[in-house]
Motif scaffolding. Structure first.
Motif, PDB file in Angstrom:
ATOM      1  N   LYS A  46       3.632  -4.698  -5.139  1.00  0.00           N
ATOM      2  CA  LYS A  46       3.988  -3.422  -4.501  1.00  0.00           C
ATOM      3  C   LYS A  46       3.166  -2.279  -5.098  1.00  0.00           C
ATOM      4  N   THR A  47       3.011  -2.284  -6.415  1.00  0.00           N
ATOM      5  CA  THR A  47       2.212  -1.245  -7.078  1.00  0.00           C
ATOM      6  C   THR A  47       0.765  -1.283  -6.583  1.00  0.00           C
ATOM      7  N   LEU A  65      -2.775   2.008  -0.443  1.00  0.00           N
ATOM      8  CA  LEU A  65      -2.434   3.018   0.573  1.00  0.00           C
ATOM      9  C   LEU A  65      -2.854   4.416   0.133  1.00  0.00           C
ATOM     10  N   ALA A  66      -2.658   4.726  -1.149  1.00  0.00           N
ATOM     11  CA  ALA A  66      -3.061   6.044  -1.656  1.00  0.00           C
ATOM     12  C   ALA A  66      -4.575   6.212  -1.554  1.00  0.00           C
ATOM     13  N   TYR A  90      -0.291  -2.520  -3.721  1.00  0.00           N
ATOM     14  CA  TYR A  90      -0.292  -2.102  -2.308  1.00  0.00           C
ATOM     15  C   TYR A  90      -0.164  -0.575  -2.195  1.00  0.00           C
ATOM     16  N   ASP A  91       0.692   0.041  -3.011  1.00  0.00           N
ATOM     17  CA  ASP A  91       0.825   1.505  -2.998  1.00  0.00           C
ATOM     18  C   ASP A  91      -0.480   2.186  -3.408  1.00  0.00           C
ATOM     19  N   ARG A 112      -5.423   6.790   2.094  1.00  0.00           N
ATOM     20  CA  ARG A 112      -5.101   8.163   2.517  1.00  0.00           C
ATOM     21  C   ARG A 112      -6.114   9.164   1.968  1.00  0.00           C
ATOM     22  N   TYR A 160       6.839  -6.650  -8.104  1.00  0.00           N
ATOM     23  CA  TYR A 160       6.601  -5.263  -8.536  1.00  0.00           C
ATOM     24  C   TYR A 160       5.107  -4.972  -8.627  1.00  0.00           C
TER      25      TYR A 160
END
Length: 143
Positions: free
Chosen positions: A48-49, A55-56, A51-52, A59, A45
């Motif tokens: 993933k957090t 990505l944010a 990695y997100d 972007r 978890y």
């Protein structure tokens, strides 16, 4: 640069987790009681957090760069238009100055021509106004 920071952080976390992994009897008890599974899910978890978030951030950087690029393109376009406008204004001033020079040279040439031929310009009779015509008509005897 963002990617490199993310990869370094991930490597550091994996090394830290490997260094603090239970050994021997603690590892066996962790597997039997299910604590290892819970720890594994918590780590997944968090990974993933992270990695997100990466990505944010990526972007956001891409969007900011796109906006800056479009702003710079618009600024370049406006500066180009301003430059063309200034060039056109200078061309008009140059044309006006050239006409003024030609007029001055022609006038100077005519003055020199008159001096050479010893001819003076004829006096110009002042134009008569409507008031002058009216006054003359009033003075003349009526029929």
């Amino acid at each position: 640069m963002i990617r490199q920071g993310y990869l370094q952080e991930t490597k550091r976390i994996r090394l830290d987790r490997a260094a603090h992994r239970p050994q021997g009897l603690a590892a066996f008890i962790g597997r039997i009681t299910g604590i290892e599974l819970i720890t594994k899910k918590v780590h997944q978890y968090r990974d993933k957090t992270r990695y997100d978030a990466f990505l944010a951030q990526k972007r956001e950087l891409t969007e900011r760069q796109r906006l800056e690029t479009s702003a710079l393109a618009r600024r370049l376009e406006l500066e180009t238009l301003t430059m063309h406008r200034r060039i056109r204004a200078l061309e008009l001033v140059e044309q006006r100055e050239l006409r003024s020079l030609e007029t001055a040279l022609l006038k100077e040439h005519r003055i020199e021509e008159r001096k050479r031929t010893r001819r003076e310009p004829s006096p110009v009779e002042p134009s008569r106004t409507h008031m002058d015509l009216f006054n003359e008509a009033a003075k003349s005897p009526s029929i």
